[in-house]
Scaffold this active site. Structure first.
Site, PDB file in Angstrom:
ATOM      1  CE1 TYR A  28      -2.366   5.021   5.564  1.00  0.00           C
ATOM      2  CE2 TYR A  28       0.000   5.450   5.290  1.00  0.00           C
ATOM      3  CZ  TYR A  28      -1.165   4.788   4.898  1.00  0.00           C
ATOM      4  OH  TYR A  28      -1.124   3.912   3.859  1.00  0.00           O
ATOM      5  CE1 TYR A 159       0.302   0.105   2.486  1.00  0.00           C
ATOM      6  CE2 TYR A 159       2.459  -0.053   1.446  1.00  0.00           C
ATOM      7  CZ  TYR A 159       1.332   0.675   1.759  1.00  0.00           C
ATOM      8  OH  TYR A 159       1.230   1.987   1.339  1.00  0.00           O
ATOM      9  CG  ASP A 258       5.004  -5.121  -3.873  1.00  0.00           C
ATOM     10  OD1 ASP A 258       6.118  -4.572  -3.967  1.00  0.00           O
ATOM     11  OD2 ASP A 258       4.007  -4.572  -3.369  1.00  0.00           O
ATOM     12  CE  LYS A 285       8.624   1.640   0.875  1.00  0.00           C
ATOM     13  NZ  LYS A 285       7.418   0.841   0.655  1.00  0.00           N
TER      14      LYS A 285
HETATM   15  C1  LIG Z   1       6.081   1.048  -0.079  1.00  0.00           C
HETATM   16  C2  LIG Z   1       5.476  -0.108  -0.756  1.00  0.00           C
HETATM   17  C3  LIG Z   1       4.559   0.054  -1.810  1.00  0.00           C
HETATM   18  C4  LIG Z   1       4.073   1.413  -2.256  1.00  0.00           C
HETATM   19  O1  LIG Z   1       5.073   2.183  -2.795  1.00  0.00           O
HETATM   20  P1  LIG Z   1       4.876   3.796  -2.900  1.00  0.00           P
HETATM   21  O2  LIG Z   1       6.099   4.271  -3.596  1.00  0.00           O
HETATM   22  O3  LIG Z   1       4.760   4.278  -1.484  1.00  0.00           O
HETATM   23  O4  LIG Z   1       3.629   4.031  -3.663  1.00  0.00           O
HETATM   24  C5  LIG Z   1       4.070  -1.080  -2.425  1.00  0.00           C
HETATM   25  N1  LIG Z   1       4.458  -2.309  -2.041  1.00  0.00           N
HETATM   26  C6  LIG Z   1       5.342  -2.500  -1.041  1.00  0.00           C
HETATM   27  C7  LIG Z   1       5.755  -3.889  -0.677  1.00  0.00           C
HETATM   28  C8  LIG Z   1       5.874  -1.414  -0.358  1.00  0.00           C
HETATM   29  O5  LIG Z   1       6.717  -1.609   0.662  1.00  0.00           O
END
Ligand SMILES: *Cc1c(COP(=O)(O)O)cnc(C)c1O
Length: 435
Positions: A28, A159, A258, A285
Site C-alpha cells: 500500500y 478484511y 476466515d 499467517k
Molecule cells: C492477512 C489476512 C488475509 C490475507 O492473507 P495474505 O497471506 O496476506 O494473503 C486474509 N484474511 C485475514 C483475516 C487476514 O488477516
C-alpha cells in the site's frame, strides 16, 4: 570537523535504501512518493535488528511481522526443521505427487481442529486460501443442484485479503470497493456485529432478514470470527457466530470462518472454530510461525462430497507451489513448538500485561477506546493516526509498530517477556500521545 564515514556497511545500507525507494513497491505505498522504510539486517528472539543510518538498533517487534511470528525469530526448532527439509527437497509439484511434510501437516491440522473438519487444501497464501474457500462454497452449491447461488453474505468491517474475490468481501467502505465497483462480485453486507455484551438479538434480526431476502442467490457466509482484524480491529460477541451458524443451516449456506488472523491461539482459543464449527476454515499467517508463506483450507466431508458432485467432479484449484515441503515442514515444527511451550499460558500472560499496560490509556485525550483480546492490544484513537510520528515515537521507546487508520495496536510474539511487554505498552502510549 567530522570525517566522512568509511563504514562499508553504512554505505551498503544507504545504497539499498536508494534503490528500494526508486524501484520497489512496499504494501500500500506509492512508487513516486513512497513513505520511508527502515532497513532490517537481522532478527532474533522478539527483536528486529535495524540499520539506522549506519547505527545498529535493536527493537522489540510488537507486530510479529503482521501477526505471524508467534515464536519470534531464529527459533532453533524451526531453523532445524527448515534446514532438514532443505537437505531432502525444497519443492516438488503436488500434482500426481505427494510427500511426508504435506501428509503429516494435514494429519496434524485435522487432529487439532474440530472433528467435522476432515479435508485439507494447502494453499500458498491467506488470500489464495480465501479464494479457494469461496470457490468451494460455489462448487458446493453447484453440487447440490443450485448453481444460481453465487453470492456471499458477509460483515461490514471485515478484511479477507487483497485478490479480487477477497476484495469483494472486504468492508465496502474501508476496503477497495469504490475503485473497483464494476469488477467486484456484488456481495451482501450485514451490519458490523456488536462488541461483547452488546445487542446481539437486534443485530441478528437484521442478518436474518438479509439472509431471507437473498436466500436464492446466496452460496455462503464468510466472516472472521470474534476479531475483525485489518478491517478495523473490531472485537465482537461470540454469540453472533451461533446466530450465523443457525442462519447458514436454515438457508443451506456454506459457513466459512476466515481464521487466518485469529487461528492458532491469538485470541485465547487455539481456534475460535472450537466454539462454533464452520463448514470451511481458512488458516494462514501464524501457520509457519512466520517463516514461510502457507495457508490451509479445511472442510467437512459434506462440503467435500458436494464439490465432487459438481459438474467438473473435482475442486478446480491447484497452485504451482501447493503444499510446498519447506513450508509444511516448518509449519509442523511450529505446531509442535506451540504445544510444547504451552501457548495458552503465554497468551494469557501477554493478555494480562497488555491489559495492565494499555487500559490506563482509556479516557486519555484523543483515545476513543482500548481493547484487549488474547494477545491483541488495540488503542483506538478518535482521529486518523499520523503514522510516521507514531512509528518514530515507538522506535524511540525501542519498539516496532505499524499503526493504520485510527488504530495503534500490538500483536506481539507469544513468547514476549514481561519487560518487553511493558516496553511495548510504553511505546504504544507514546505513539498514541503524538499521533
Ligand atoms: C492477512 C489476512 C488475509 C490475507 O492473507 P495474505 O497471506 O496476506 O494473503 C486474509 N484474511 C485475514 C483475516 C487476514 O488477516
Amino acid at each position: 570537523m567530522s570525517l566522512p564515514t568509511l563504514d562499508p556497511d553504512a554505505a551498503r545500507g544507504a545504497d539499498l535504501l536508494v534503490f528500494d525507494r526508486e524501484h520497489l513497491w512496499h504494501p500500500y505505498t506509492s512508487m513516486t512518493d513512497p513513505a520511508p522504510v527502515r532497513l532490517v539486517t537481522g532478527a532474533e528472539g522478539v527483536r528486529l535488528h535495524l540499520d539506522d543510518h549506519g547505527e545498529h538498533l535493536e527493537v522489540v517487534d510488537a507486530m510479529s511481522s503482521w501477526w505471524s511470528a508467534i515464536h519470534g525469530y531464529r527459533v532453533p526448532e524451526l531453523d532445524a526443521a527448515l534446514a532438514d527439509q532443505a537437505g531432502r527437497m525444497a519443492h516438488v509439484m503436488f500434482g500426481g505427487l505427494t510427500h511426508a511434510p504435506a501428509v503429516d501437516l494435514a494429519e496434524r491440522l485435522v487432529s487439532i481442529t474440530p472433528d467435522p473438519l476432515q479435508h485439507v487444501f494447502l494453499a500458498d497464501s491467506g488470500s489464495v486460501s480465501v479464494e479457494v474457500a469461496i470457490k468451494m462454497a460455489l462448487q458446493t452449491q453447484r453440487g447440490q443442484g443450485r448453481p444460481e447461488r453465487t453470492r456471499l453474505l458477509t460483515l461490514r468491517g471485515g478484511y479477507h485479503g487483497d485478490t479480487f474475490g477477497c476484495m469483494s468481501v472486504c468492508d465496502p467502505v474501508g476496503g477497495m470497493h469504490s475503485m473497483f465497483t464494476e469488477v467486484l462480485a456484488p456481495q451482501v453486507f450485514a451490519e458490523r456485529p456488536p462488541a461483547p455484551g452488546g445487542d446481539v438479538e437486534g443485530w441478528a434480526e437484521g442478518v436474518r432478514r438479509l439472509a431471507a431476502e437473498h436466500t436464492d442467490e446466496l452460496a455462503g457466509i464468510i466472516v472472521e470470527p470474534r476479531l475483525q482484524g485489518a478491517g478495523g480491529m473490531w472485537v465482537y460477541d461470540d454469540r453472533c457466530l451461533v446466530v450465523l451458524r443457525e442462519i447458514a443451516d436454515e438457508h443451506g449456506l456454506v459457513l466459512i470462518f476466515d481464521e487466518i488472523a485469529t487461528g492458532l491461539g491469538r485470541t485465547g482459543d487455539l481456534f475460535v472454530s472450537s466454539q462454533v464449527t464452520p463448514d470451511i476454515l481458512c488458516l494462514g499467517k501464524a501457520l509457519t510461525g512466520g517463516y514461510l508463506t502457507l495457508a490451509a483450507v479445511l472442510t467437512t466431508s459434506e462440503v467435500a462430497h458436494a464439490i465432487s458432485r459438481s459438474e467438473s467432479g473435482v475442486l478446480m484449484h491447484g497452485p504451482t507451489f501447493m503444499g510446498n515441503p519447506l513450508a509444511c515442514a516448518v509449519a509442523l515444527a511450529s505446531l509442535d513448538l506451540l504445544a510444547a511451550r504451552g501457548w495458552e499460558q503465554d497468551v494469557r500472560r501477554v493478555s494480562s500485561a497488555l491489559s495492565a499496560g494499555l487500559s490506563p490509556l482509556a479516557g486519555a485525550p484523543g483515545v476513543a477506546d482500548v481493547r484487549v483480546l488474547g494477545a491483541v492490544g488495540v488503542v483506538h484513537l478518535d482521529h486518523p493516526v499520523d503514522s510516521a510520528k507514531a512509528t518514530d515515537a515507538a522506535l524511540r521507546e525501542g519498539v516496532w509498530i505499524r499503526p493504520f487508520r485510527d488504530l495503534i495496536y500490538t500483536m506481539p510474539p507469544y513468547v514476549t517477556g514481561e519487560e518487553d511487554l511493558a516496553r511495548i505498552c510504553r511505546a504504544v502510549a507514546a505513539a498514541a500521545e503524538v499521533a
